[in-house]
Design a protein around this motif. Structure first.
Motif, PDB file in Angstrom:
ATOM      1  N   ALA A 183      24.157  34.163  35.339  1.00 20.76           N
ATOM      2  CA  ALA A 183      24.933  33.581  34.237  1.00 20.76           C
ATOM      3  C   ALA A 183      24.865  34.447  32.975  1.00 20.76           C
ATOM      4  N   TYR A 184      23.864  35.303  32.872  1.00 20.03           N
ATOM      5  CA  TYR A 184      23.717  36.160  31.694  1.00 20.03           C
ATOM      6  C   TYR A 184      24.380  37.521  31.856  1.00 20.03           C
ATOM      7  N   LEU A 185      24.887  37.800  33.046  1.00 20.74           N
ATOM      8  CA  LEU A 185      25.563  39.073  33.273  1.00 20.74           C
ATOM      9  C   LEU A 185      27.025  38.982  32.876  1.00 20.74           C
ATOM     10  N   PRO A 186      27.623  40.114  32.507  1.00 15.70           N
ATOM     11  CA  PRO A 186      29.058  40.101  32.218  1.00 15.70           C
ATOM     12  C   PRO A 186      29.846  39.804  33.496  1.00 15.70           C
ATOM     13  N   ALA A 187      31.108  39.473  33.341  1.00 16.46           N
ATOM     14  CA  ALA A 187      31.954  39.146  34.484  1.00 16.46           C
ATOM     15  C   ALA A 187      31.999  40.318  35.464  1.00 16.46           C
ATOM     16  N   ARG A 188      31.941  39.996  36.764  1.00 13.38           N
ATOM     17  CA  ARG A 188      31.991  41.026  37.800  1.00 13.38           C
ATOM     18  C   ARG A 188      33.391  41.631  37.855  1.00 13.38           C
ATOM     19  N   LEU A 189      33.426  42.914  38.170  1.00 15.00           N
ATOM     20  CA  LEU A 189      34.694  43.624  38.273  1.00 15.00           C
ATOM     21  C   LEU A 189      35.261  43.482  39.685  1.00 15.00           C
ATOM     22  N   THR A 190      36.587  43.570  39.794  1.00 16.06           N
ATOM     23  CA  THR A 190      37.224  43.548  41.111  1.00 16.06           C
ATOM     24  C   THR A 190      37.098  44.926  41.742  1.00 16.06           C
ATOM     25  N   THR A 191      37.341  44.998  43.030  1.00 11.83           N
ATOM     26  CA  THR A 191      37.265  46.275  43.745  1.00 11.83           C
ATOM     27  C   THR A 191      38.258  47.274  43.171  1.00 11.83           C
ATOM     28  N   GLU A 192      39.435  46.797  42.787  1.00 10.13           N
ATOM     29  CA  GLU A 192      40.450  47.688  42.211  1.00 10.13           C
ATOM     30  C   GLU A 192      39.972  48.269  40.876  1.00 10.13           C
TER      31      GLU A 192
END
Length: 149
Positions: free
Chosen positions: A88-97
């Motif tokens: 919950a403390y990490l930034p939003a995960r990136l998509t594969t693209e």
């Protein structure tokens, strides 16, 4: 508010709510951050705090796999709770693209020509993707891009 301050505020909130499970996990985060600050004699910024949290999540995933193999559902559940709280403390995960686009940019940035340049590319990517992508998966993508397998 910095990430470290946010975690401290969440510790106080958990104390007030008498949420022992959450408080225990938050104190683990605080202790890991404080330990790194003491060891390196620095005050950690958000990027460094994210790397600490990312490392803790990786440890939790390893523990979950080992506890599951041993049939310890109680410990798997405890580690899963901590991993979710940490995430919950990490930034939003990136998509594969998005990751692929950043990899292409990093390869161009260091003028990588083959598998021998993987270390240079990963050094650039570590700072750009910290906490936003699984670095093991990123490593595989870079290796494929550079023709290393």
């Amino acid at each position: 508010m910095t990430l470290k301050e946010r975690i401290q505020e969440d510790v106080k909130t958990a104390m007030r709510a008498r949420d022992a499970r959450r408080l225990s996990a938050l104190r683990l985060i605080s202790a890991a951050i404080k330990q790194r600050e003491v060891d390196e004699r620095v005050t950690l910024d958000d990027a460094a705090v994210i790397s600490v949290i990312d490392r803790m999540i990786k440890q939790r995933r390893d523990s979950i796999a080992q506890f599951a193999a041993a049939g310890r559902r109680d410990l798997v559940e405890a580690e899963s709770f901590e991993a979710e709280l940490l995430a919950a403390y990490l930034p939003a995960r990136l998509t594969t693209e998005e990751i692929s686009a950043i990899i292409v940019q990093a390869i161009a940035e260091v003028a990588a020509a083959g598998p021998g340049d993987m270390g240079k590319v990963m050094a650039v990517l570590r700072s750009k993707l910290a906490g936003r992508a699984d670095m093991a998966a990123v490593s595989q993508l870079v290796k494929a891009r550079l023709g290393g397998g």
